[in-house]
Design a protein around this motif. Structure first.
Motif, PDB file in Angstrom:
ATOM      1  N   ALA A 129       0.814  -1.219   0.000  1.00 49.74           N
ATOM      2  CA  ALA A 129       0.000   0.000   0.000  1.00 49.74           C
ATOM      3  C   ALA A 129       0.851   1.274   0.000  1.00 49.74           C
ATOM      4  N   LYS A 130       2.128   1.154   0.307  1.00 49.68           N
ATOM      5  CA  LYS A 130       2.997   2.336   0.375  1.00 49.68           C
ATOM      6  C   LYS A 130       3.311   2.850  -1.024  1.00 49.68           C
ATOM      7  N   ASP A 131       3.521   4.178  -1.116  1.00 53.08           N
ATOM      8  CA  ASP A 131       3.893   4.779  -2.398  1.00 53.08           C
ATOM      9  C   ASP A 131       5.204   4.199  -2.910  1.00 53.08           C
ATOM     10  N   GLU A 132       6.151   4.025  -1.994  1.00 52.84           N
ATOM     11  CA  GLU A 132       7.437   3.432  -2.359  1.00 52.84           C
ATOM     12  C   GLU A 132       7.554   2.100  -1.629  1.00 52.84           C
ATOM     13  N   ASP A 133       7.147   1.043  -2.283  1.00 51.30           N
ATOM     14  CA  ASP A 133       7.142  -0.294  -1.706  1.00 51.30           C
ATOM     15  C   ASP A 133       8.574  -0.708  -1.351  1.00 51.30           C
TER      16      ASP A 133
END
Length: 92
Positions: free
Chosen positions: A67-71
């Motif tokens: 779910a993070k912008d930068e996985d």
């Protein structure tokens, strides 16, 4: 553990040994420069045996990362849970 310690640290994140291992393996597979140099970048899929009480934590960690912008573990593409089975002529 003392009650005072518990009260002070009640909001501290708790992680199981299985959750910690999941994170360590993900880091080792996805971030290890030596391993990446030998194998090249690869997509990673996890297959986890059902029945462990901490499986929900692994799923939550996986979903949080995705779910993070930068996985932080972009090479990990899937996580599946399967029933344990014993193969013929083997013991567990």
């Amino acid at each position: 553990m003392s009650k005072a310690f518990s009260r002070v640290n009640k909001n501290t994140a708790q992680i199981s040994a299985l959750g910690m291992l999941f994170g360590m393996v993900s880091n080792a597979v996805c971030k290890n420069e030596g391993l990446l140099e030998i194998s090249g970048e690869r997509d990673v899929s996890y297959i986890i045996e059902t029945g462990n009480k901490n499986n929900a934590e692994i799923l939550k960690t996986f979903n949080d990362h995705k779910a993070k912008d930068e996985d932080p573990i972009p090479q990990v593409k899937s996580l599946s849970f399967v029933k344990k089975r014993v193969l013929p002529n083997t013991t567990c």
